[in-house]
Design a protein around this motif. Structure first.
Motif, PDB file in Angstrom:
ATOM      1  N   MET A  24     -39.602   7.702  32.816  1.00 55.25           N
ATOM      2  CA  MET A  24     -39.112   8.051  34.336  1.00 55.25           C
ATOM      3  C   MET A  24     -38.300   6.594  34.802  1.00 55.25           C
ATOM      4  SD  MET A  24     -40.888   9.702  37.668  1.00 55.25           S
ATOM      5  CE  MET A  24     -42.122   8.653  37.578  1.00 55.25           C
ATOM      6  N   GLY A  25     -38.991   5.503  35.054  1.00 55.76           N
ATOM      7  CA  GLY A  25     -38.339   4.316  35.490  1.00 55.76           C
ATOM      8  C   GLY A  25     -37.311   3.808  34.678  1.00 55.76           C
ATOM      9  N   TYR A  27     -34.678   5.567  33.444  1.00 59.44           N
ATOM     10  CA  TYR A  27     -33.630   6.335  33.762  1.00 59.44           C
ATOM     11  C   TYR A  27     -33.319   6.040  35.288  1.00 59.44           C
ATOM     12  CZ  TYR A  27     -34.745   8.903  29.829  1.00 59.44           C
ATOM     13  OH  TYR A  27     -34.987   9.306  28.458  1.00 59.44           O
ATOM     14  N   TRP A  28     -34.285   5.654  36.139  1.00 60.12           N
ATOM     15  CA  TRP A  28     -33.747   5.204  37.483  1.00 60.12           C
ATOM     16  C   TRP A  28     -33.085   3.811  37.163  1.00 60.12           C
ATOM     17  CZ3 TRP A  28     -39.252   6.028  40.403  1.00 60.12           C
ATOM     18  CH2 TRP A  28     -39.440   7.529  40.239  1.00 60.12           C
ATOM     19  N   GLU A  29     -33.550   3.096  36.440  1.00 57.41           N
ATOM     20  CA  GLU A  29     -32.964   1.675  36.135  1.00 57.41           C
ATOM     21  C   GLU A  29     -31.384   1.910  35.637  1.00 57.41           C
ATOM     22  OE1 GLU A  29     -33.736  -2.522  33.544  1.00 57.41           O
ATOM     23  OE2 GLU A  29     -35.098  -0.652  33.407  1.00 57.41           O
ATOM     24  N   HIS A  31     -29.493   4.535  36.193  1.00 55.97           N
ATOM     25  CA  HIS A  31     -28.738   5.117  37.283  1.00 55.97           C
ATOM     26  C   HIS A  31     -28.419   3.543  38.253  1.00 55.97           C
ATOM     27  CE1 HIS A  31     -27.046   7.401  40.643  1.00 55.97           C
ATOM     28  NE2 HIS A  31     -27.918   6.949  41.403  1.00 55.97           N
ATOM     29  N   LEU A  32     -29.314   3.073  38.634  1.00 54.70           N
ATOM     30  CA  LEU A  32     -29.211   2.058  39.681  1.00 54.70           C
ATOM     31  C   LEU A  32     -28.216   0.701  39.100  1.00 54.70           C
ATOM     32  CD1 LEU A  32     -32.592   1.532  41.308  1.00 54.70           C
ATOM     33  CD2 LEU A  32     -30.762   2.743  42.105  1.00 54.70           C
ATOM     34  N   ARG A  88     -32.713  14.486  30.360  1.00 51.86           N
ATOM     35  CA  ARG A  88     -32.817  13.518  31.462  1.00 51.86           C
ATOM     36  C   ARG A  88     -31.782  12.514  31.768  1.00 51.86           C
ATOM     37  NH1 ARG A  88     -38.752  11.303  28.891  1.00 51.86           N
ATOM     38  NH2 ARG A  88     -40.160  12.808  30.045  1.00 51.86           N
ATOM     39  N   SER A  92     -30.997  12.846  35.630  1.00 52.07           N
ATOM     40  CA  SER A  92     -31.402  11.774  36.446  1.00 52.07           C
ATOM     41  C   SER A  92     -30.624  10.488  36.346  1.00 52.07           C
ATOM     42  CB  SER A  92     -32.649  11.229  35.781  1.00 52.07           C
ATOM     43  OG  SER A  92     -33.682  12.286  35.503  1.00 52.07           O
ATOM     44  N   VAL A  93     -29.425  10.390  35.683  1.00 53.97           N
ATOM     45  CA  VAL A  93     -28.602   9.374  35.567  1.00 53.97           C
ATOM     46  C   VAL A  93     -27.204   9.864  35.928  1.00 53.97           C
ATOM     47  CG1 VAL A  93     -27.697   7.237  34.495  1.00 53.97           C
ATOM     48  CG2 VAL A  93     -29.897   8.181  33.581  1.00 53.97           C
ATOM     49  N   PRO A  96     -26.901  12.182  39.694  1.00 60.82           N
ATOM     50  CA  PRO A  96     -27.151  11.787  40.958  1.00 60.82           C
ATOM     51  C   PRO A  96     -25.792  11.114  41.473  1.00 60.82           C
ATOM     52  CG  PRO A  96     -29.019  11.626  39.376  1.00 60.82           C
ATOM     53  CD  PRO A  96     -28.243  12.154  38.739  1.00 60.82           C
TER      54      PRO A  96
END
Length: 525
Positions: A24-25, A27-29, A31-32, A88, A92-93, A96
């Motif tokens: 999970m983390g 993919y957030w990284e 994206h950011l 994902r 998730s990337v 968004p």
């Protein structure tokens, strides 16, 4: 026992952290760490631009990928984890970022030309599930445009009317153009440009489409979209984002001029003709599975080509990627600076191969720690005892020095003048109570004292008795102790039971978490 329990809890926490980041983390990284390309001070705000997400070479695995039957458990497991990673990445990337348009640069499937209709429909269902936009609440009806790739319809030597028909029925025509913002995107079927006989229907229709556009309106900047990259000389540098060696030109022709069986790039003649007829400001391509940026020299100026890497971690690229592209309005009616109207930014996805390697490494470390961890913790190790003793001695020495210094500071001093009249501070002597001789102790009333020699005779037992008792005790104890081999086997079994018990506890806490993360991303909401 407490040490083993603490180690198990610590490993449980380490696995929880690793799973949360890897599933999970990461993919957030990703994206950011990326954003839409920024416009310069002279260009309009990006709010006036059309935001386009560009994806290349998903190449969904099937029975032709690994040479395994479709019912193989190994193939199904590989398909699941590859599809899950791409889903994902998309959900998730990419989504968004709220793109206005989504563009695929070809090779949606791996064995498109060779699959039966039933298997092709199954791969199509997987493709729609991976890149589903049902969870896009803000704009669930985002326009999606597709290019045909060699793994979708084949090269010219393998073109089949049936394969082309089922592709066009689902993904639309192979040659078309669309307008986003003030930018004209031209889609060509690159598999038919070089190959096949000159009277081939597919090749003729593609070139007719290109020539029709060449004589049309050229007021808008153009972006050429081709699955197969344009020609570049061998060993041409690909820029800093490429992670694998540069692939040079290879063209394999079928016998009797029946078309091309494989090619890395379009031929130089075809590439020059495309650039001359369409005059694009930018070229986007796929097929290579790795990032590559080159600049083509033309009579109307330099043209940049971005070859995008694959979005799939199973297609030979450890650093999968996608592109964010902004297509904006014209700066002015007479403007010729098209570079500010088409802005691009290459973005990278999580390194899924590295994540799985870390899982394997952490599993090995977990087993080694559970097997070799001392029963009483690190304090039972000789080196640890020496270290603790050393630190204690250092601390004792420091405390003793401080105490001596305090004693000196607490002492009383008196002033003494010598014959010359100079004053000196002299520490006063401290009267100490007379110490009692340790060798003599009172044993009764009055002044009767037991001497050392007498006490020695009184308290010392008979040595012969001690030896006999010790030997009898040793014989009795030796009869009760187990044999060394049985004792070692018992210790090994106890350690093995402890390891299995700890692994069961770690799995009981983390496997449900892992399954929840998997199916939470796999199920459509």
């Amino acid at each position: 026992m407490q040490s083993a329990t603490r180690l198990t809890l610590l490993l449980c926490a380490a696995w929880t952290a690793a799973l949360l980041y890897g599933e999970m983390g990461a993919y957030w990284e990703a994206h950011l760490s990326c954003s839409w390309p920024s416009a310069s001070s002279s260009s309009p705000s990006l709010n006036n631009h059309v935001k386009i997400a560009v994806i290349a070479d998903p190449q969904l695995m099937d029975s032709t990928s690994l040479g395994l039957p479709a019912s193989s458990i190994v193939l199904q497991a590989v398909e699941f984890f590859t599809d899950l990673n791409m889903r994902r990445s998309f959900q998730s990337v990419i989504l968004p970022f709220k793109p206005d348009v989504i563009l695929f640069l070809g090779d949606h499937f791996d064995g498109g030309p060779y699959m039966s209709d039933e298997e092709w429909q199954e791969s199509l269902f997987r493709f729609k599930h991976i890149f589903s936009m049902s969870g896009q609440r803000t704009n669930p009806h985002v326009p999606v445009y597709y290019l045909s790739g060699n793994h979708d319809i084949g090269y010219s030597a393998f073109h089949s009317p049936k394969v082309i028909s089922r592709y066009e029925k689902e993904f639309g025509p192979r040659n078309y153009h669309f307008l986003s913002g003030e930018v004209d995107f031209v889609v060509v079927d690159a598999q038919t440009l070089d190959g096949g006989a000159k009277q081939s229907k597919e090749r003729s229709s593609t070139w007719e489409f290109i020539k029709t556009l060449s004589s049309g309106n050229e007021s808008n900047p153009r972006v050429l979209l081709t699955h197969i990259p344009l020609y570049r000389p061998n060993n041409t540098p690909c820029g800093p984002h490429r992670s694998s060696p540069v692939i040079n030109q290879r063209i394999y022709n079928a016998p009797m001029d029946q078309g091309i069986r494989y090619q890395n790039y379009l031929s130089k003649e075809t590439s020059d003709l495309l650039l001359r007829l369409l005059k694009p400001t930018l070229v986007l391509s796929g097929h290579d599975h790795d990032q590559c940026t080159v600049v083509h020299s033309t009579t109307f100026g330099p043209v940049t080509e971005h070859t995008l890497g694959t979005i799939s971690w199973q297609q030979g690229n450890l650093y999968p990627s996608f592109m964010l592209l902004s297509a904006g309005p014209k700066l002015s009616p007479n403007s010729t600076d098209f570079g500010q109207e088409v802005l691009t930014n290459l973005c990278f996805l999580p390194k899924q191969t590295h994540i799985y390697i870390w899982y394997i490494f952490q599993f090995v470390i977990t087993v080694l720690l559970l097997v070799f961890w001392p029963k009483n913790g690190l304090s039972s190790l000789p080196c640890m005892n020496k270290f603790v003793s050393f630190m204690r001695s250092v601390g004792t020495e420091l405390v003793s020095r401080t105490k001596e210094k305090d004693d000196e500071e607490d002492g009383e001093f008196e002033m003494v003048w010598d014959a010359e009249g100079s004053m000196h501070l002299v520490k006063k002597a401290v009267a100490r109570s007379p110490s009692t001789n340790s060798d003599s102790r009172t044993t009764g009333r009055g002044n009767v004292v037991a001497r050392t020699t007498a006490r020695k005779h009184q308290s010392e037992p008979d040595s012969s008795v001690l030896v006999e008792m010790g030997s009898e005790t040793a014989q009795e104890d030796s009869g009760k102790l187990p044999r060394p081999s049985k004792w070692n086997i018992r210790k090994v079994l106890q350690r093995l039971f402890r390891v299995v018990q700890s692994i069961v506890v770690i799995a009981a806490l983390n496997v449900p978490l892992y399954m929840m993360l998997l199916f939470n991303d796999w199920i459509d909401r």
